[in-house]
Scaffold this motif. Structure first.
Motif, short mmCIF file in Angstrom:
data_model
loop_
_atom_site.label_atom_id
_atom_site.label_comp_id
_atom_site.label_asym_id
_atom_site.label_seq_id
_atom_site.Cartn_x
_atom_site.Cartn_y
_atom_site.Cartn_z
N VAL A 180 0.83 -1.20 0.00
CA VAL A 180 0.00 0.00 0.00
C VAL A 180 0.87 1.26 0.00
CG1 VAL A 180 -1.95 -1.10 1.12
CG2 VAL A 180 -0.20 0.00 2.52
N ARG A 181 2.17 1.09 0.21
CA ARG A 181 3.06 2.26 0.31
C ARG A 181 3.76 2.53 -1.01
NH1 ARG A 181 5.90 2.65 6.09
NH2 ARG A 181 6.79 4.40 4.94
N ALA A 182 3.60 3.73 -1.49
CA ALA A 182 4.26 4.10 -2.75
C ALA A 182 5.77 4.10 -2.59
CB ALA A 182 3.78 5.48 -3.20
N ASP A 183 6.25 4.44 -1.39
CA ASP A 183 7.71 4.53 -1.20
C ASP A 183 8.35 3.15 -1.17
OD1 ASP A 183 6.24 4.29 1.17
OD2 ASP A 183 7.96 4.88 2.39
N GLU A 184 7.54 2.12 -1.18
CA GLU A 184 8.09 0.77 -1.26
C GLU A 184 8.00 0.19 -2.68
OE1 GLU A 184 7.12 -0.61 3.35
OE2 GLU A 184 6.02 -1.53 1.69
N ALA A 185 7.63 1.05 -3.62
CA ALA A 185 7.40 0.56 -4.98
C ALA A 185 8.71 0.20 -5.68
CB ALA A 185 6.66 1.62 -5.79
N ARG A 186 8.58 -0.72 -6.58
CA ARG A 186 9.70 -1.08 -7.44
C ARG A 186 9.91 0.07 -8.44
NH1 ARG A 186 11.49 -6.36 -9.80
NH2 ARG A 186 12.81 -5.76 -11.55
N PHE A 187 11.11 0.59 -8.47
CA PHE A 187 11.39 1.77 -9.28
C PHE A 187 12.01 1.34 -10.60
CE2 PHE A 187 13.99 5.60 -10.30
CZ PHE A 187 12.94 6.48 -10.40
N ALA A 188 11.40 1.74 -11.70
CA ALA A 188 11.88 1.33 -13.02
C ALA A 188 12.53 2.51 -13.71
CB ALA A 188 10.72 0.79 -13.85
N GLU A 189 13.83 2.36 -13.99
CA GLU A 189 14.55 3.48 -14.61
C GLU A 189 14.75 3.27 -16.11
OE1 GLU A 189 17.74 5.81 -11.97
OE2 GLU A 189 17.53 3.68 -11.48
N THR A 190 15.00 2.04 -16.48
CA THR A 190 15.31 1.77 -17.88
C THR A 190 14.09 1.16 -18.58
OG1 THR A 190 15.95 -0.49 -17.43
CG2 THR A 190 17.65 1.20 -17.20
N GLU A 191 14.20 1.07 -19.87
CA GLU A 191 13.11 0.46 -20.62
C GLU A 191 12.90 -0.99 -20.22
OE1 GLU A 191 13.01 0.77 -24.91
OE2 GLU A 191 13.43 2.93 -24.71
N ASP A 192 14.00 -1.66 -19.93
CA ASP A 192 13.89 -3.06 -19.49
C ASP A 192 13.15 -3.15 -18.16
OD1 ASP A 192 15.19 -3.82 -21.72
OD2 ASP A 192 17.11 -4.29 -20.76
N ASP A 193 13.45 -2.20 -17.27
CA ASP A 193 12.76 -2.18 -15.98
C ASP A 193 11.26 -2.01 -16.20
OD1 ASP A 193 15.18 -2.33 -14.74
OD2 ASP A 193 15.29 -0.19 -14.23
N VAL A 194 10.91 -1.12 -17.12
CA VAL A 194 9.49 -0.87 -17.39
C VAL A 194 8.84 -2.12 -17.97
CG1 VAL A 194 7.85 0.49 -18.77
CG2 VAL A 194 9.77 1.63 -17.63
N ALA A 195 9.60 -2.84 -18.78
CA ALA A 195 9.06 -4.08 -19.34
C ALA A 195 8.71 -5.07 -18.23
CB ALA A 195 10.06 -4.69 -20.31
N VAL A 196 9.53 -5.06 -17.19
CA VAL A 196 9.24 -5.94 -16.04
C VAL A 196 7.92 -5.52 -15.39
CG1 VAL A 196 10.04 -6.67 -13.76
CG2 VAL A 196 11.68 -6.42 -15.63
N LEU A 197 7.72 -4.21 -15.24
CA LEU A 197 6.46 -3.73 -14.67
C LEU A 197 5.29 -4.17 -15.53
CD1 LEU A 197 7.16 -0.01 -13.57
CD2 LEU A 197 7.55 -2.13 -12.29
#
Ligand code: SF4
Lengths: 549, 172, 107
Positions: free
Chosen positions: C28-45
């Protein structure tokens, strides 16, 4: 008020059971979210910013004490101890869990309530005047007609998937208290020259992103043709209303694009085929329904002006009586508006305890009946003059004694970006800052009647187009910005407000409102209210003052 | 016709081996063709027609009134719901039944899900062909859940107000 | 400070606002979110999004803009900050009442 018979009871129980099944199918993955969403919406369940929101129908704004207590119980048990009364005379809860929704519907069904058709592209709750049945200027009580229309529209098999939502309002007095011309269909009950009952039917009004004033379709509809005429309008709309663009799907666009006269002809052609047919036979219901709306046992000895002694020595009470009570058709009684607009609160919100208190008061000082107004206040319709002091004290103790009905701080405010998934800007904080700036009863009374209405986006749930002063929240490059509109009215002199000029941030908006009020005070003549002055002098003086020459 | 598509019968209908045809000429050589409404006039202009019975498939924007002249030659009308949220088919059905007196089979096809069936039944459909992924048992169960209706429609179900006149102290 | 993306949604059963965590659950906490910096990270999301939607765990998913500062990950847009904290007019409700989010004031 109307009481359910076994048919009505069965209908809401069936609906609750059906929704339970729909939720189970959704959770089991048998319904996708796309398939489920319209189903939950037709039961008033939205997914908002923080949680699910459940909108419960309050047909034509009428509640019994028992029902109000149930609403309080639901707030306490399933939500965060409060509810929000809406401009469509409904109540919504902001923190509902999907898994609890079926239980809530069962609870509602136990007191003859439901959430049927409170959202979705179908015929919504029928709204009416908050003073129906007690106002002195009424030609008749509109509520039996509302109930007749409610039943006709409930689970209407043909009109469950209209191009867009469909709102109907019914008014029965020369004073328009429902915004007849700002609804998809607005109905005014009148008498013709011979004194016979006739229905004026307007179609194609509405607010939203393309506000339009409804057009008079016919002024000669007789009672035994009312339902067929409504069905004819709905059928033409269902067949030909635009479905290619959500923003052009309301009936107002169809009426506008078809042309008022041609649309009327199309409806008439359809109507001639069904007029006097089975749907009109539903009128046989009217007598049965009307019997539920007979006048309560008023105290014929009720002393007129029995509150005057207190008023003479207590100016705050006197102000409350002046602003928050309305002459009643029965001498010695008043209809009392309970303001849900305390200056430090949230427009339309009431806590569980407040709801319970209002339920008690409706029994102690009336016949156990409560109304919800489109201005997001409550009404106790039948209070004896002699009881006004005790009622005022009790309301005051609950934080419900604000004497601002019809005044600047009696704002209509949509939930805005604090709750609403569609919002562009917050509505509540700006309303609170305005209330704080004008937190002085003498000043408010001096300013007099102003209808201030705030929406957090172009969907206009806060009726900004219809405000003497409207505020529209927009998103300007990621920051909240507010446009100010002037000159709207939802009453018999319906008009749409016009944008004054460029927008402001929150504080700038509050300053601009104050400037606008100052212009009005400097310019007003002989008892003119804000709107009258605006209409006389136009927007220019306000523009100059707000934006500089 | 999708052979294994589940259908819900609101009323008993004559079963027939209907075949969807795209053109009038094709339909003319088919025993039980179902033809798009806009091919209908070509079909009736053909001389060499060997069909036993004719079916027509409507799209939501078909003007049903245009079928008036040929209605007695049509045995089946399929009303298409391309998306279940498009409610035009309900009005088409009622107009066909109530204004035009269509007596043949009326069939709902397309995105036909469970929670629309009760409306289809009331608007005069005989049959609803369920979308592929819909569980027919769930559909039957949902359909049975509703017993109270408030308004007359194209079925013969009496609305509540008419029952009220005859049933006193009605208990469930 | 760096800019990137996080995945947010509402839980189907409760409607609670949640964020995908690095461990692949929902917080429920945004500050615990997985942070995606690269395009590959976003693909994981995106993959996690599709999976959770298909499993009927969450609804109303959205990959939103976020920033990573010393104090943690936080959404960029006003709207998403309100979702992460709770209504600005009711401090008793939402995450602002449950957790100390003062580090993100005015973020
Ligand atoms: S006007 Fe916009 S922000 Fe306000 S409640 Fe309606 S949709 Fe939401």
């Amino acid at each position: 008020m109307y009481q359910y018979d076994n048919f009505d009871k069965q209908a809401v129980r069936e609906r609750a059971a059906d929704f339970r099944d729909q939720v189970e199918r959704r959770i089991a993955g048998k319904l996708s979210e796309d398939e489920f969403k319209p189903l939950r919406l037709q039961n008033g369940l939205y997914l908002q910013l923080h949680a699910y929101m459940l909108r419960v129908a309050i047909p034509y704004g009428l509640l019994s004490a028992k029902q109000m207590r149930k609403l309080a119980h639901i707030a306490r048990t399933y939500d965060k101890d409060y509810g929000h009364f809406t401009t469509r005379q409904n109540i919504q809860y902001n923190w509902i869990k999907l898994v609890d929704a079926p239980d809530i519907l069962d609870e509602l069904a136990s007191v003859e309530m439901h959430a049927i058709q409170t959202s979705g592209n179908c015929i919504r709750n029928i709204s009416s005047a908050q003073f129906a049945g007690v106002a002195a200027d009424e030609v008749e009580d509109p509520r039996p007609w509302c109930e007749l229309i409610r039943q006709w529209s409930t689970f209407h098999p043909e009109f469950a998937f209209l191009p867009r939502k469909f709102k109907i309002a019914v008014n029965a007095s020369p004073a328009d208290r429902v915004g007849v011309k700002l609804h998809d269909i607005g109905i005014t009950i009148t008498r013709n020259a011979a004194g016979e009952r006739r229905f004026e039917v307007y179609a194609g009004g509405g607010q939203g992103r393309t506000p339009m004033i409804g057009k008079l379709m016919r002024d000669d509809i007789e009672a035994h043709h009312l339902l067929s005429y409504l069905e004819a309008i709905l059928r033409v709309y269902n067949r030909y209303g635009r479905r290619d663009n959500k923003y052009k799907a309301r009936i107002k666009i169809l009426v506008h694009e078809t042309g008022e006269d041609k649309f009327r002809e199309e409806v008439d052609a359809e109507w001639r085929k069904i007029e006097g047919g089975p749907v009109d036979a539903d009128i046989a219901e009217f007598g049965r329904i009307a019997d539920y709306f007979t006048a309560p046992a008023y105290d014929t000895e009720a002393q007129v002006d029995a509150h005057k002694a207190r008023a003479a020595m207590d100016p705050a009470f006197a102000a409350w009586v002046r602003h928050n009570t309305l002459a009643h058709k029965v001498p010695g009684y008043k209809a009392v508006t309970i303001s849900l607009k305390p200056h430090d609160g949230i427009a339309g919100d009431a806590t569980s305890d407040q709801m319970d208190a209002v339920a008690d008061l409706s029994e102690n000082f009336g016949f156990g009946e409560i109304r919800v107004t489109h201005a997001q206040n409550l009404v106790l319709p039948d209070v004896r003059d002699a009881d006004l002091p005790a009622l005022y004290d009790a309301l005051f103790a609950q934080g419900l004694g604000t004497a601002n009905q019809g005044l600047l701080t009696d704002m209509i405010v949509c939930p805005g970006l604090d709750y609403c998934a569609l919002a562009n800007a917050r509505s509540i904080p700006v309303s609170q800052k305005i209330a704080k700036r004008f937190d002085d009863m003498d000043r408010l009374q001096d300013i007099g009647e102003v209808k201030l209405k705030i929406s957090g986006c172009i969907n206009a749930c806060g009726h900004h187009h219809a405000g003497h002063i409207g505020i529209l929240g927009v998103d300007r490059k990621g920051t909240e910005n507010y446009q100010i509109l002037l000159g709207g009215s939802a009453e018999e002199d319906t008009s749409l407000a016009k944008i004054l000029g460029r927008g402001f941030d929150e504080d700038g908006t509050v300053d601009a409102i104050e400037t606008i009020i100052d212009v009005y005070k400097a310019q007003r003549q002989d008892g003119e209210n804000f709107l009258a002055t605006y209409r006389r002098i136009g927007a220019e003086p306000f523009k100059e003052a707000v934006y500089g020459g | 016709m999708v052979a294994n598509a589940h259908q819900i019968d609101f009323r008993d209908v004559e079963p027939a081996e209907w075949t969807h045809c795209e053109t009038a000429t094709q339909a003319a050589q088919t025993a039980f063709p179902v033809l798009p409404a806009d091919e209908l006039s070509s079909y009736f202009e053909l001389n060499d027609v060997n069909s036993v019975a004719l079916g027509v498939r409507l799209s939501p924007d078909t003007e049903v009134e245009a079928l008036a002249d040929r209605l007695d030659q049509i045995a089946l009308i399929e009303v298409d719901f391309p998306a279940y949220t498009d409610g035009r088919g309900y009005s088409q059905a009622r107009v066909l039944r109530e204004h035009m007196g269509f007596q043949g089979e009326l069939r709902a096809v397309g995105d036909v899900l469970i929670d629309q069936l009760r409306f289809m039944k009331r608007c005069g459909f005989d049959v609803a062909v369920l979308a592929d992924h819909v569980d027919p048992d769930d559909a039957e169960a949902a359909l049975k859940r509703y017993g109270v209706w408030y308004q007359p429609a194209a079925d013969d179900r009496p609305p509540a107000h008419r029952l009220r006149r005859f049933v006193q102290n009605w208990e469930i | 400070m760096s800019a990137g993306h996080i995945l947010t949604a509402n839980l189907l059963l409760t409607g609670d606002v949640v964020f995908l965590t690095p461990a692949g659950d929902w917080s429920v906490r945004a500050d615990e979110a997985r942070f995606a910096e690269t395009e590959d990270d976003v693909a994981v999301l995106k993959a996690a999004e599709a999976k959770a939607v298909a499993a009927n765990i969450v609804v109303s998913t959205e990959i939103i803009g976020a920033e990573k500062t010393q104090v943690g990950v936080w959404p960029t847009r006003n709207r998403e900050q309100i979702r992460a904290k709770g209504p600005t007019v009711h401090e008793a409700f939402g995450n602002q009442a449950r957790f100390d989010l003062s580090a993100f004031e005015g973020a």
